[in-house]
Design a protein around this motif. Structure first.
Motif, PDB file in Angstrom:
ATOM      1  N   MET A 128      83.503   8.636  65.325  1.00 49.71           N
ATOM      2  CA  MET A 128      82.227   8.040  65.719  1.00 49.71           C
ATOM      3  C   MET A 128      81.111   9.087  65.714  1.00 49.71           C
ATOM      4  N   TYR A 129      81.361  10.228  66.372  1.00 48.60           N
ATOM      5  CA  TYR A 129      80.328  11.265  66.432  1.00 48.60           C
ATOM      6  C   TYR A 129      80.056  11.863  65.060  1.00 48.60           C
ATOM      7  N   LYS A 130      81.115  11.943  64.248  1.00 45.69           N
ATOM      8  CA  LYS A 130      80.931  12.495  62.908  1.00 45.69           C
ATOM      9  C   LYS A 130      79.959  11.622  62.104  1.00 45.69           C
ATOM     10  N   SER A 131      80.100  10.318  62.261  1.00 43.09           N
ATOM     11  CA  SER A 131      79.176   9.422  61.564  1.00 43.09           C
ATOM     12  C   SER A 131      77.779   9.527  62.144  1.00 43.09           C
ATOM     13  N   LEU A 132      77.701   9.557  63.471  1.00 34.28           N
ATOM     14  CA  LEU A 132      76.388   9.640  64.123  1.00 34.28           C
ATOM     15  C   LEU A 132      75.648  10.910  63.728  1.00 34.28           C
ATOM     16  N   LEU A 133      76.393  12.005  63.608  1.00 33.33           N
ATOM     17  CA  LEU A 133      75.760  13.304  63.385  1.00 33.33           C
ATOM     18  C   LEU A 133      75.653  13.670  61.917  1.00 33.33           C
TER      19      LEU A 133
ATOM     20  N   PRO B 231      74.401  14.615  58.558  1.00 36.96           N
ATOM     21  CA  PRO B 231      73.042  15.115  58.295  1.00 36.96           C
ATOM     22  C   PRO B 231      72.215  14.189  57.402  1.00 36.96           C
ATOM     23  N   ASN B 232      72.866  13.333  56.634  1.00 40.50           N
ATOM     24  CA  ASN B 232      72.104  12.494  55.704  1.00 40.50           C
ATOM     25  C   ASN B 232      72.112  11.017  56.055  1.00 40.50           C
ATOM     26  N   PHE B 233      73.194  10.555  56.675  1.00 34.50           N
ATOM     27  CA  PHE B 233      73.279   9.127  56.959  1.00 34.50           C
ATOM     28  C   PHE B 233      73.407   8.855  58.464  1.00 34.50           C
ATOM     29  N   GLY B 234      73.314   9.893  59.311  1.00 34.05           N
ATOM     30  CA  GLY B 234      73.505   9.725  60.752  1.00 34.05           C
ATOM     31  C   GLY B 234      72.258   9.219  61.451  1.00 34.05           C
ATOM     32  N   VAL B 235      72.223   9.385  62.802  1.00 32.97           N
ATOM     33  CA  VAL B 235      71.080   8.877  63.582  1.00 32.97           C
ATOM     34  C   VAL B 235      69.771   9.515  63.135  1.00 32.97           C
ATOM     35  N   GLY B 236      69.855  10.771  62.665  1.00 37.49           N
ATOM     36  CA  GLY B 236      68.643  11.475  62.252  1.00 37.49           C
ATOM     37  C   GLY B 236      67.921  10.805  61.093  1.00 37.49           C
ATOM     38  N   SER B 237      68.659   9.971  60.332  1.00 40.34           N
ATOM     39  CA  SER B 237      68.012   9.338  59.185  1.00 40.34           C
ATOM     40  C   SER B 237      67.278   8.063  59.575  1.00 40.34           C
ATOM     41  N   GLY B 238      67.412   7.668  60.840  1.00 40.80           N
ATOM     42  CA  GLY B 238      66.703   6.479  61.320  1.00 40.80           C
ATOM     43  C   GLY B 238      65.208   6.748  61.445  1.00 40.80           C
ATOM     44  N   PRO B 239      64.391   5.687  61.489  1.00 38.40           N
ATOM     45  CA  PRO B 239      62.940   5.887  61.594  1.00 38.40           C
ATOM     46  C   PRO B 239      62.561   6.542  62.916  1.00 38.40           C
ATOM     47  N   GLY B 240      61.726   7.564  62.822  1.00 34.21           N
ATOM     48  CA  GLY B 240      61.229   8.233  64.023  1.00 34.21           C
ATOM     49  C   GLY B 240      62.257   9.088  64.730  1.00 34.21           C
TER      50      GLY B 240
ATOM     51  N   GLN C 268      69.542  17.286  62.408  1.00 33.85           N
ATOM     52  CA  GLN C 268      69.964  18.683  62.328  1.00 33.85           C
ATOM     53  C   GLN C 268      71.288  18.732  61.584  1.00 33.85           C
ATOM     54  N   ASP C 269      71.617  19.926  61.150  1.00 35.14           N
ATOM     55  CA  ASP C 269      72.920  20.090  60.521  1.00 35.14           C
ATOM     56  C   ASP C 269      73.951  20.358  61.620  1.00 35.14           C
ATOM     57  N   TRP C 270      74.177  19.321  62.436  1.00 38.29           N
ATOM     58  CA  TRP C 270      74.923  19.478  63.689  1.00 38.29           C
ATOM     59  C   TRP C 270      76.270  20.159  63.521  1.00 38.29           C
ATOM     60  N   LEU C 271      77.012  19.716  62.536  1.00 37.43           N
ATOM     61  CA  LEU C 271      78.379  20.239  62.402  1.00 37.43           C
ATOM     62  C   LEU C 271      78.497  21.249  61.276  1.00 37.43           C
ATOM     63  N   GLY C 272      77.391  21.512  60.576  1.00 39.67           N
ATOM     64  CA  GLY C 272      77.444  22.438  59.456  1.00 39.67           C
ATOM     65  C   GLY C 272      76.870  23.796  59.793  1.00 39.67           C
ATOM     66  N   ASP C 273      76.346  23.934  61.005  1.00 43.49           N
ATOM     67  CA  ASP C 273      75.786  25.203  61.443  1.00 43.49           C
ATOM     68  C   ASP C 273      76.728  25.783  62.493  1.00 43.49           C
ATOM     69  N   SER C 274      77.111  27.056  62.318  1.00 41.68           N
ATOM     70  CA  SER C 274      78.152  27.638  63.173  1.00 41.68           C
ATOM     71  C   SER C 274      77.847  27.487  64.662  1.00 41.68           C
TER      72      SER C 274
ATOM     73  N   GLN D 247      71.587  19.916  51.928  1.00 40.85           N
ATOM     74  CA  GLN D 247      71.594  20.528  53.245  1.00 40.85           C
ATOM     75  C   GLN D 247      72.695  19.881  54.093  1.00 40.85           C
ATOM     76  N   GLY D 248      73.434  20.724  54.792  1.00 39.84           N
ATOM     77  CA  GLY D 248      74.503  20.203  55.649  1.00 39.84           C
ATOM     78  C   GLY D 248      75.799  19.923  54.910  1.00 39.84           C
ATOM     79  N   PHE D 249      75.930  20.459  53.688  1.00 34.59           N
ATOM     80  CA  PHE D 249      77.121  20.139  52.893  1.00 34.59           C
ATOM     81  C   PHE D 249      78.413  20.561  53.577  1.00 34.59           C
ATOM     82  N   SER D 250      78.353  21.612  54.403  1.00 30.34           N
ATOM     83  CA  SER D 250      79.607  22.104  54.977  1.00 30.34           C
ATOM     84  C   SER D 250      80.143  21.198  56.075  1.00 30.34           C
ATOM     85  N   SER D 251      79.377  20.195  56.491  1.00 34.07           N
ATOM     86  CA  SER D 251      79.938  19.256  57.469  1.00 34.07           C
ATOM     87  C   SER D 251      80.231  17.906  56.833  1.00 34.07           C
TER      88      SER D 251
END
Lengths: 308, 440
Positions: free
Chosen positions: A136-141, A143-152, A158-164, B256-260
C-alpha cells in the motif's frame, strides 16, 4: 503463645506440601511446551549453529568447513553496515514509537465513549499484514504514480524510497504507523492499573494534569516502558517483511538490515554457511539487547513471554 | 514484536531444511520416479501462462500418444519453484525432468552430479537438435557438454520507444550511443524522462550493462568471466561500459526515482505507455505487457521497438543479442532408467508440430526453426517476426548475466550494479568487487 504455635506449624507444613505438589504438577504441565520449544526452537537453532561451520549451496552435499563462513561474514564490509542500519532503524523507531504510544495510551485510558471509538480506530493498522502495508505505501509513495502525482500535492512528490536518507525515514514512519497501536494498547492497560487514589491524593496537593503525568503516570509506567521497549528492540532486529517488499534493502544498500542480509546471503546468493553465521549473530544481538533491557527494568517484564 | 513470527519461522525453515537434507543425503535411497511406478516420469515447472498451459498441452499430447508411459507434472510459482527445486535436487528428491534457466544454476547441478549429459542423445537424435535455434544451446552447455535441452521461447532484450512523445519532441529513434546521449537533454528539456527504469529490481539495470559491453567488445569479455578467468572484469571495455552507464545516470537519462521502482509491478512499463518516459530497454516480453496494460497504446501503433544500437568504435557485432536464449530441460541423474527413458522420449514432443502454436498463442516466439511460418494472421505477427529474425540471425545470443553466473556471483553482481546506478561505487570499485567473486 503456645496455643498459637501448633496451627502456625501446621499451616507452614501444609503450605509447603501444597506448594511442592503444585510445582511438581507445574513441571508436568510445562512439558508439552518445553518439548515443542525444544523441537521447534532449540533444535533448529543448533542446526543453524552447526550449519554456520559448513559450506552448502543447497544443491551439493553439506561440507564441514571450519571457520570459513565466520571469517567471510566477519570480514564482509556488509556486516557492520547492516548492523548500523539495523540499530539505526531500531533506535529511530523506538524514539518515535515510545513517546507517541505513551501519549495515546494515556489518552485512551480514560473511560469515555468517544475514546473507546477512537481506540478501535487507532487499532486498525495492526490488523493489516506487513506485506499489505508495504504494498500500500509503496503505491502511495511511487514517485510517478503515487499521491504526489495528484492535483495540488506537488509537495508530496519526493523520491521517498529512492533516496537513501528519505528511505530510512519512511521505513521508520511505516513501522511506527503499524506498531504504535500495539504499544499504546499495552500503555492503556498499564495506565488503567495505576490506583486512582494516587491521582486523588495529588489533586488534593494541587497537582495539575501535566504534573500528574510526570510525577505519577510516567514513573508508574516504568516497567511497561521496559516491556514495550524490549518488544520494539527485538522486533526491529528481526524486521524483514516490510523492508523486503518496500525497498528490498535499497536504494543501493541503504536499508539493508541484518535480517535482510541473512535472507539475501542464504536464499539469493545460496551461501547457507555465511547466512547461518549471520543468523547466529542476529540471535546473539537479540539476546544481549533483551538482557540489557531486562537488567534496566529489574523484574518488571517477567510476566511477558517474549524475550528471545 | 515487529515481524517476529515471520523471522522465527524463517530460522526454523532454515534449520529443518538443513536437517532434512542431511538425513536424506545420509540414506540416499529413494530417487525421483520411484514413487509413481517404473514407467512414470515427473516434471516440475512454473505455474501460470505462458509456460503452464503450453506445457500441459504437450504433456497431454505425450500421454495420449504413449498410453503405457506417463508424465506427471507439478507446477510451482516462480520464487517457490526456485527454492524448492534446488533443495529437492540437493536432497535427491527432485523430478525426472528438471526445468530451469540454464547457466549458473545448471552448472551447480552438473558440479553436484545431479543431471545427465545429453550430448550423445543429441548426436543420436540430430533431427531434434536441428529444429532448435543453434544459439540457444550455449546456455544449456557446461564444459562443452549439453546438459539442458533448450525449449519454450526466445526473449531478446530490445530498445522500445514511445512514438507519440518522439513526434511531440520532433526526435528520431537513436541509431548509435551518441544519438542516445543527444536525446537525453532533448527529452529532459521537454519534461519527459528519456528512459524508464525499474531500478529496484536490479536486473533491469543489468540489461544496460550487458548490451553496452557486448556492443563495445563483443561477448568474449563476459565469456572470460563465465569461464572463471582471474581478473576478467579488468578488461578496458568493462570500464568503458561502466563509465557510459555513469554518464547516462549523471545526465539524468533515467526517470527520477528509478531506484524505488520495481519491475514486477510493471510501473516501469507504465512510464513508457503513459508517455512519462520516452524510451525503455526491456525484454521482448514487454510487448505483451504494453499491449494488455497500455490501453490503445500498442493497438494505435504508439509502441516502437528496435535492436539496441551500436556504440561508436565498438568491436561487438550489433546483431548479437542478450536476454533469454531459451529455457532448459534436464534429466535428473538419479531417476530410474525407465523414468529417464520416458523423459527423453518426451523431449521429442517439445519440437513437434503442435508445440510452436502453443507459444505463439501466448505472444511468445518459439525456439523452433520455421515457426515464423505461423506468425501470419497473428495480432502481433509483425512483432513476433521481428523478434524471430533478430534471434535466429544473431551470431551470439548471450544469456542474462545473473542467470549465466552462479547464484553467489550473481547476487554480488546485482548488488554492485544497484550501487553503481546509485553512485555508491565508482566504476573502478565495481571492477574490483566483481573480480573478487569470479569463479565463485
Amino acid at each position: 503463645m503456645t496455643t498459637l504455635a501448633p496451627p502456625a506449624v501446621r499451616v507452614s507444613e501444609s503450605r509447603a506440601t501444597r506448594a511442592g505438589g503444585r510445582s511438581g504438577a507445574l513441571i508436568w504441565l510445562t512439558l508439552p511446551a518445553l518439548l515443542m520449544f525444544t523441537a521447534f526452537g532449540i533444535v533448529p537453532l543448533l542446526g543453524v549453529l552447526a550449519l554456520s561451520f559448513t559450506t552448502w549451496d543447497k544443491i551439493g552435499p553439506i561440507q564441514p568447513s571450519g571457520l570459513t563462513s565466520w571469517t567471510a561474514v566477519l570480514r564482509d564490509p556488509d556486516l557492520p553496515h547492516a548492523l548500523w542500519v539495523t540499530f539505526l532503524i531500531m533506535g529511530l523507531s523506538w524514539l518515535v514509537q515510545t513517546p507517541l504510544s505513551i501519549l495515546i495510551g494515556v489518552f485512551l485510558a480514560a473511560h469515555k465513549r468517544y475514546r473507546g471509538f477512537l481506540a478501535v480506530l487507532y487499532f486498525v493498522p495492526l490488523l493489516f499484514s506487513s506485506a499489505a502495508i508495504a504494498i500500500m505505501y509503496k503505491s502511495l509513495l511511487d514517485p510517478n504514480f503515487g499521491v504526489g502525482s495528484g492535483p495540488g500535492m506537488g509537495l508530496l512528490r519526493q523520491d521517498w524510497l529512492g533516496d537513501s536518507t528519505l528511505a530510512v525515514g519512511v521505513l521508520v514512519f511505516i513501522v511506527s504507523w503499524q506498531y504504535i497501536p500495539f504499544h499504546s494498547l499495552i500503555y492503556q492497560g498499564a495506565v488503567r492499573a495505576i490506583p486512582t487514589t494516587m491521582y486523588e491524593a495529588s489533586l488534593i496537593d494541587g497537582a495539575g494534569r501535566v504534573r500528574q503525568f510526570f510525577s505519577i503516570t510516567l514513573p508508574q509506567l516504568r516497567y511497561t516502558i521496559v516491556t514495550s521497549s524490549t518488544l520494539m528492540v527485538v522486533g526491529s532486529l528481526t524486521l524483514f517483511d516490510l523492508i523486503y517488499v518496500l525497498t528490498a534493502g535499497g536504494p543501493g544498500d541503504a536499508t539493508l538490515t541484518l535480517a535482510l542480509d541473512m535472507y539475501k546471503t542464504g536464499f539469493q546468493a545460496d551461501l547457507m554457511g555465511p547466512a547461518s553465521a549471520i543468523a547466529v549473530i542476529l540471535v546473539l544481538v537479540g539476546l544481549i539487547m533483551s538482557q540489557l533491557l531486562r537488567r534496566l527494568g529489574g523484574r518488571g517484564d517477567e510476566s511477558q513471554q517474549e524475550g528471545m | 514484536m515487529i515481524g517476529k513470527a515471520l523471522s522465527r519461522r524463517h530460522l526454523l525453515g532454515l534449520g529443518v531444511g538443513a536437517g532434512a537434507a542431511t538425513a536424506l543425503a545420509a540414506c540416499g535411497s529413494a530417487g525421483p520416479g520411484s514413487a509413481g511406478g517404473s514407467s512414470a516420469a515427473t516434471y516440475w515447472s512454473l505455474s501460470g501462462p505462458p509456460g503452464e498451459p503450453a506445457r500441459k498441452a504437450a504433456i497431454d499430447r505425450f500421454n495420449a500418444a504413449n498410453p503405457d508411459t506417463k508424465i506427471a507434472p507439478l507446477f510451482f510459482q516462480n520464487d517457490a519453484f526456485k527454492q524448492k527445486i534446488k533443495t529437492s535436487i540437493g536432497a535427491g528428491e527432485g523430478p525426472t525432468l528438471v526445468w530451469g534457466w540454464g547457466g549458473g544454476t545448471l552448472r551447480s547441478y552438473v558440479k553436484a552430479g545431479q543431471v545427465d549429459d545429453l550430448t550423445d542423445w543429441f548426436t543420436q537424435n540430430p533431427a531434434i537438435k536441428d529444429k532448435l535455434f543453434p544459439t540457444s544451446f550455449a546456455a544449456g552447455t557446461v564444459d562443452g557438454k549439453i546438459y539442458g535441452m533448450p525449449h519454450e521461447s526466445v526473449q531478446p532484450i530490445l530498445l522500445y520507444w514511445n512514438k507519440n512523445v518522439f513526434e511531440q519532441v520532433g526526435a528520431e529513434p537513436p541509431q548509435s550511443w551518441g544519438d542516445i546521449m543527444a536525446l537525453v537533454p532533448k527529452f529532459n528539456a521537454a519534461g519527459i524522462a528519456p528512459f524508464a527504469l525499474g531500478g529496484q529490481s536490479r536486473w533491469t539495470n543489468m540489461m544496460w550493462l550487458e548490451l553496452l559491453l557486448d556492443r563495445a567488445a563483443g561477448p568474449e569479455v563476459f565469456d572470460q568471466v563465465f569461464a572463471g578467468e582471474p581478473n576478467a572484469w579488468s578488461h578496458p571495455a568493462v570500464l568503458e561500459m561502466l563509465n557510459r552507464v555513469k554518464q547516462l545516470v549523471d545526465a539524468k537519462g533515467f526517470i527520477q526515482g528509478f531506484s524505488s521502482i520495481a519491475a514486477d509491478t510493471h510501473a516501469d512499463q507504465a512510464l513508457l505507455h503513459t508517455g512519462r518516459a520516452a524510451m525503455m530497454v526491456h525484454g521482448s516480453w514487454s510487448y505483451g505487457i504494453q499491449a494488455t496494460q497500455g490501453g490503445d497504446f500498442v493497438k494505435n501503433g504508439g509502441l516502437g521497438y528496435m535492436n539496441f544500437p551500436p556504440v561508436e568504435g565498438g568491436k561487438g557485432d550489433p546483431t548479437n543479442q542478450v536476454g533469454n536464449p531459451g529455457h532448459y530441460l534436464s534429466i535428473a541423474s538419479n531417476a530410474t532408467p525407465e523414468a529417464k527413458e520416458v523423459g527423453k522420449k518426451f523431449l521429442a514432443t517439445l519440437v513437434d508440430d503442435k508445440e510452436p502454436g502453443e507459444w505463439i498463442k501466448t505472444g511468445n516466439v518459439p525456439i523452433i526453426k520455421g515457426s515464423d511460418a505461423q506468425f501470419a494472421g497473428q495480432p502481433n505477427g509483425e512483432f513476433l517476426k521481428f523478434v524471430y529474425d533478430l534471434s535466429i540471425n544473431a551470431k551470439v545470443f548471450a544469456q542474462s548475466w545473473d542467470q549465466a553466473l552462479s547464484p553467489t556471483a550473481a547476487e554480488t553482481l546485482l548488488d554492485n550494479i544497484a550501487k553503481l546506478f546509485q553512485g555508491q561505487v565508482s566504476p573502478q570499485q565495481w571492477v574490483d568487487n566483481m573480480n573478487a567473486v569470479i569463479g565463485k
